[in-house]
Design a protein around this motif. Sequence first.
Motif, PDB file in Angstrom:
ATOM      1  N   THR A   9       4.038  -7.448 -13.491  1.00 19.48           N
ATOM      2  CA  THR A   9       2.083  -6.574 -13.212  1.00 19.48           C
ATOM      3  C   THR A   9       1.837  -7.482 -11.573  1.00 19.48           C
ATOM      4  OG1 THR A   9       1.606  -7.991 -15.497  1.00 19.48           O
ATOM      5  CG2 THR A   9      -0.093  -7.124 -14.537  1.00 19.48           C
ATOM      6  N   SER A  10       2.408  -7.993 -10.857  1.00 22.45           N
ATOM      7  CA  SER A  10       2.870  -7.892  -9.776  1.00 22.45           C
ATOM      8  C   SER A  10       2.978  -7.342  -8.936  1.00 22.45           C
ATOM      9  CB  SER A  10       2.948  -9.210  -9.643  1.00 22.45           C
ATOM     10  OG  SER A  10       2.074 -10.270 -10.278  1.00 22.45           O
ATOM     11  N   VAL A  11       3.996  -6.415 -10.287  1.00 24.75           N
ATOM     12  CA  VAL A  11       5.033  -5.111  -8.845  1.00 24.75           C
ATOM     13  C   VAL A  11       5.302  -3.901  -9.773  1.00 24.75           C
ATOM     14  CG1 VAL A  11       6.685  -6.764  -7.996  1.00 24.75           C
ATOM     15  CG2 VAL A  11       7.384  -5.520  -9.829  1.00 24.75           C
ATOM     16  N   GLY A  12       3.164  -3.724 -10.356  1.00 25.91           N
ATOM     17  CA  GLY A  12       3.668  -2.670 -11.423  1.00 25.91           C
ATOM     18  C   GLY A  12       3.277  -1.677 -11.161  1.00 25.91           C
ATOM     19  N   SER A  13       2.693  -1.616  -9.682  1.00 26.08           N
ATOM     20  CA  SER A  13       2.040  -0.295  -9.069  1.00 26.08           C
ATOM     21  C   SER A  13       2.192  -0.297  -7.781  1.00 26.08           C
ATOM     22  CB  SER A  13       0.800   0.553  -9.469  1.00 26.08           C
ATOM     23  OG  SER A  13      -0.381  -0.922  -8.610  1.00 26.08           O
ATOM     24  N   ALA A  14       2.506   1.458  -7.666  1.00 25.27           N
ATOM     25  CA  ALA A  14       2.578   1.589  -5.914  1.00 25.27           C
ATOM     26  C   ALA A  14       1.238   0.587  -4.659  1.00 25.27           C
ATOM     27  CB  ALA A  14       2.254   2.191  -5.387  1.00 25.27           C
ATOM     28  N   GLU A  15       0.290   0.524  -5.450  1.00 26.15           N
ATOM     29  CA  GLU A  15      -0.711  -1.145  -5.433  1.00 26.15           C
ATOM     30  C   GLU A  15      -0.733  -1.939  -5.324  1.00 26.15           C
ATOM     31  OE1 GLU A  15      -3.314   0.306  -2.969  1.00 26.15           O
ATOM     32  OE2 GLU A  15      -1.841   1.855  -3.470  1.00 26.15           O
ATOM     33  N   ARG A  16       0.442  -2.333  -6.619  1.00 24.22           N
ATOM     34  CA  ARG A  16       0.576  -3.936  -6.314  1.00 24.22           C
ATOM     35  C   ARG A  16       1.334  -3.965  -5.424  1.00 24.22           C
ATOM     36  NH1 ARG A  16      -3.354  -5.731  -8.089  1.00 24.22           N
ATOM     37  NH2 ARG A  16      -2.100  -7.685  -7.124  1.00 24.22           N
ATOM     38  N   MET A  17       2.663  -3.128  -5.616  1.00 26.63           N
ATOM     39  CA  MET A  17       3.073  -3.825  -3.771  1.00 26.63           C
ATOM     40  C   MET A  17       2.760  -4.106  -3.088  1.00 26.63           C
ATOM     41  SD  MET A  17       6.890  -1.949  -5.439  1.00 26.63           S
ATOM     42  CE  MET A  17       7.617  -1.971  -7.336  1.00 26.63           C
ATOM     43  N   LYS A  18       2.037  -3.718  -2.883  1.00 24.68           N
ATOM     44  CA  LYS A  18       1.831  -2.941  -1.180  1.00 24.68           C
ATOM     45  C   LYS A  18       1.034  -4.590  -1.435  1.00 24.68           C
ATOM     46  CE  LYS A  18       0.940   1.736  -1.161  1.00 24.68           C
ATOM     47  NZ  LYS A  18      -0.045   2.999  -0.952  1.00 24.68           N
ATOM     48  N   GLU A  19       0.306  -5.265  -2.458  1.00 27.32           N
ATOM     49  CA  GLU A  19      -0.464  -6.046  -2.121  1.00 27.32           C
ATOM     50  C   GLU A  19       0.682  -7.659  -2.331  1.00 27.32           C
ATOM     51  OE1 GLU A  19      -3.603  -7.684  -2.806  1.00 27.32           O
ATOM     52  OE2 GLU A  19      -4.095  -5.138  -2.421  1.00 27.32           O
ATOM     53  N   GLU A  71       8.080   8.391 -10.450  1.00 27.18           N
ATOM     54  CA  GLU A  71       7.992   9.803  -9.347  1.00 27.18           C
ATOM     55  C   GLU A  71       6.075   9.492  -8.785  1.00 27.18           C
ATOM     56  OE1 GLU A  71      11.232  13.071 -10.300  1.00 27.18           O
ATOM     57  OE2 GLU A  71       9.308  13.179 -11.095  1.00 27.18           O
ATOM     58  N   ALA A  72       5.903   9.457  -9.725  1.00 22.43           N
ATOM     59  CA  ALA A  72       4.225   8.969  -8.988  1.00 22.43           C
ATOM     60  C   ALA A  72       3.964   7.635  -8.190  1.00 22.43           C
ATOM     61  CB  ALA A  72       3.676   8.943 -10.248  1.00 22.43           C
ATOM     62  N   GLU A  73       4.641   6.699  -8.175  1.00 18.05           N
ATOM     63  CA  GLU A  73       4.281   5.658  -8.430  1.00 18.05           C
ATOM     64  C   GLU A  73       5.076   5.852  -6.564  1.00 18.05           C
ATOM     65  OE1 GLU A  73       2.944   3.121  -9.033  1.00 18.05           O
ATOM     66  OE2 GLU A  73       2.524   3.410 -11.132  1.00 18.05           O
ATOM     67  N   VAL A  74       6.402   6.246  -6.591  1.00 19.88           N
ATOM     68  CA  VAL A  74       6.889   6.655  -5.171  1.00 19.88           C
ATOM     69  C   VAL A  74       6.427   7.567  -4.528  1.00 19.88           C
ATOM     70  CG1 VAL A  74       8.522   7.926  -4.741  1.00 19.88           C
ATOM     71  CG2 VAL A  74      10.010   6.214  -6.245  1.00 19.88           C
ATOM     72  N   ASP A  75       5.332   8.303  -4.857  1.00 22.24           N
ATOM     73  CA  ASP A  75       4.646   8.632  -4.256  1.00 22.24           C
ATOM     74  C   ASP A  75       3.430   8.248  -3.302  1.00 22.24           C
ATOM     75  OD1 ASP A  75       4.753  11.996  -2.870  1.00 22.24           O
ATOM     76  OD2 ASP A  75       2.880  11.579  -5.171  1.00 22.24           O
ATOM     77  N   ALA A  76       3.057   7.151  -4.403  1.00 18.69           N
ATOM     78  CA  ALA A  76       1.875   6.435  -4.112  1.00 18.69           C
ATOM     79  C   ALA A  76       2.485   5.469  -2.788  1.00 18.69           C
ATOM     80  CB  ALA A  76       1.560   5.689  -5.252  1.00 18.69           C
ATOM     81  N   LEU A 121      15.209  -1.402  -9.542  1.00 22.88           N
ATOM     82  CA  LEU A 121      14.880  -0.003  -9.203  1.00 22.88           C
ATOM     83  C   LEU A 121      13.080  -0.516  -8.286  1.00 22.88           C
ATOM     84  CD1 LEU A 121      13.935   2.437 -12.216  1.00 22.88           C
ATOM     85  CD2 LEU A 121      14.239   2.823  -9.216  1.00 22.88           C
ATOM     86  N   SER A 122      13.322  -1.849  -8.568  1.00 25.17           N
ATOM     87  CA  SER A 122      11.674  -2.588  -7.908  1.00 25.17           C
ATOM     88  C   SER A 122      11.794  -3.349  -6.588  1.00 25.17           C
ATOM     89  CB  SER A 122      11.255  -4.120  -8.666  1.00 25.17           C
ATOM     90  OG  SER A 122      11.836  -4.094  -8.868  1.00 25.17           O
ATOM     91  N   THR A 123      13.183  -3.751  -7.001  1.00 29.65           N
ATOM     92  CA  THR A 123      13.980  -4.437  -5.993  1.00 29.65           C
ATOM     93  C   THR A 123      14.175  -3.652  -4.271  1.00 29.65           C
ATOM     94  OG1 THR A 123      15.676  -4.945  -6.616  1.00 29.65           O
ATOM     95  CG2 THR A 123      14.310  -6.270  -6.713  1.00 29.65           C
ATOM     96  N   ALA A 124      14.999  -1.906  -4.614  1.00 29.70           N
ATOM     97  CA  ALA A 124      14.918  -1.415  -3.645  1.00 29.70           C
ATOM     98  C   ALA A 124      13.661  -0.439  -3.292  1.00 29.70           C
ATOM     99  CB  ALA A 124      16.044  -0.437  -4.564  1.00 29.70           C
ATOM    100  N   MET A 125      12.676  -0.125  -4.172  1.00 29.81           N
ATOM    101  CA  MET A 125      11.312  -0.266  -4.027  1.00 29.81           C
ATOM    102  C   MET A 125      10.646  -0.479  -3.015  1.00 29.81           C
ATOM    103  SD  MET A 125      10.471   1.856  -7.435  1.00 29.81           S
ATOM    104  CE  MET A 125       8.817   2.252  -7.068  1.00 29.81           C
ATOM    105  N   PHE A 126      11.016  -1.770  -3.202  1.00 29.86           N
ATOM    106  CA  PHE A 126       9.964  -2.624  -2.274  1.00 29.86           C
ATOM    107  C   PHE A 126      10.772  -3.109  -0.960  1.00 29.86           C
ATOM    108  CE2 PHE A 126       8.749  -7.100  -1.636  1.00 29.86           C
ATOM    109  CZ  PHE A 126       7.217  -6.594  -1.551  1.00 29.86           C
TER     110      PHE A 126
END
Length: 438
Positions: A9-19, A71-76, A121-126
């Motif tokens: 949940t802590s990395v569950g969306s673009a917003e959360r990753m920014k947090e 795709e949506a999360e990457v865009d955000a 995926l999550s680690t590379a995106m972050f």
Amino acid sequence: MRVLKFGGTSVGSAERMKEVASLITDEHRKVVVLSAMSGTTNSLVDITSYLYKKNHDGATEVISQLEKKYEAEVDALYASEEFKTKGFELIKTHFEYIKSFTKDVFTVFEEKAILAQGELLSTAMFHFYLQEQGVKSVLLPALDFMRIDKNSEPDKEYIRENLANVIADNEGADIYITQGFICRNAFGEIDNLQRGGSDYSASLIGAAIKADEIQIWTDIDGMHNNDPRFVEKTHSISDLSFDEAAELAYFGAKILHPTSVLPAKLENIPVRLLNTMEPKAQGTLISSNHEKKRIAAVAAKDGITAIKIKSGRMLLAYGFLRKVFEIFESYKTPIDMISTSEVGVSVTIDDDTHLNDIVDDLRNFGTVDIDTDQVIVCVVGDLVPANVGYANQVLGALKDIPVRMISYGGSNYNISLLINASDKKKALNALSNNLFNE
Ligand code: ADP
Ligand code: ASP
Ligand code: MG
């Protein structure tokens, strides 16, 4: 150095990753362990189950839905075109890889490779996000250092040595990012530490580098005194001992993977459970110091089978229990609870893969009865014999609930009771009312 693990949940969306990015840019050097974005591993499990059944259309549908979400999360997540393009390329590569399995034979080897994609995926995106923000970080592939042996136990020596090497290769960095959950097995193939295993990754990494502290960041403010999914009024516990936390994790407190406390306990590394949604909340500190003279918490473990072996020959028969235990050992089936009497013994297991064979063998020693759909309710706290009255309070709370087995005195910090699954919610609530006046 610290280890900080962020769950699904802590990395569950673009917003959360920014947090999360804002939580890791303090002065401490750290290894950041990430889970897959929430829901991803479940979707990957669905994909593999379609592929086992050769239902390629079913698999393709789930893959497409998941790809759209990414795709949506990457865009955000990224602000610049440059990083959006990098992000889209990244997910394309991973999804092409997942899709490649829809054409071929499908075995457990391919299954494990697919399940690993979420954390990759999550680690590379972050990592890309930190780069875009100008935050220096190094991505350490867990598959280069995390390994289990042929008994599926972590190969601690290998992990220690190889993690030290990859860190030394990137000397001077302040933030190392790596995947939770995934590892290699004794044959070098991709494997994992079981569902929820990112907590275990974090504590194995913490122990390997002798971290100052391991932080498990999740969606709740620490270990609660009862399961918040079944009991309305629960509250966070400020301190727990390693043994209490291990007991709660093993017996169903989902906030921690069942075996994740031990590596930290062996190295005496404090573990802090913290809330990404409420970073200032105190959370729970798990360490060798803890509060005395109190019942800390209640947890419940589902999917338990009870086996009763009655034998006229048990009377004065030394060696009887050894023979019974040897049968479970020969099928590599752990026993969770045990209670004995002059004429019989009851044990519980949660892995019923070999139940029929076990029962068959046990019939050489006596009559065997099975109860399925059982739940172990575990009450954890300072339960040394001198603290009179707690056992009475526990049993008093369950006065209207049929109890199949009781185990007390196996350690100084737990009482376990076996009940029907249908009574679980009632039992957990009754215990909260009686023990914590909630
Ligand atoms: P993550 O994805 O961060 O690993 P999990 O879902 O695995 O998070 O664990 C956190 C969840 O554990 C909480 O949302 C809560 O519903 C559940 N949980 C079960 N028992 C407890 C407990 N005793 N204390 C806190 N959380 C608990
Ligand atoms: N992603 C894995 C799971 O969902 C591991 C974890 O989140 O701890 O089980
Ligand atoms: Mg978890």
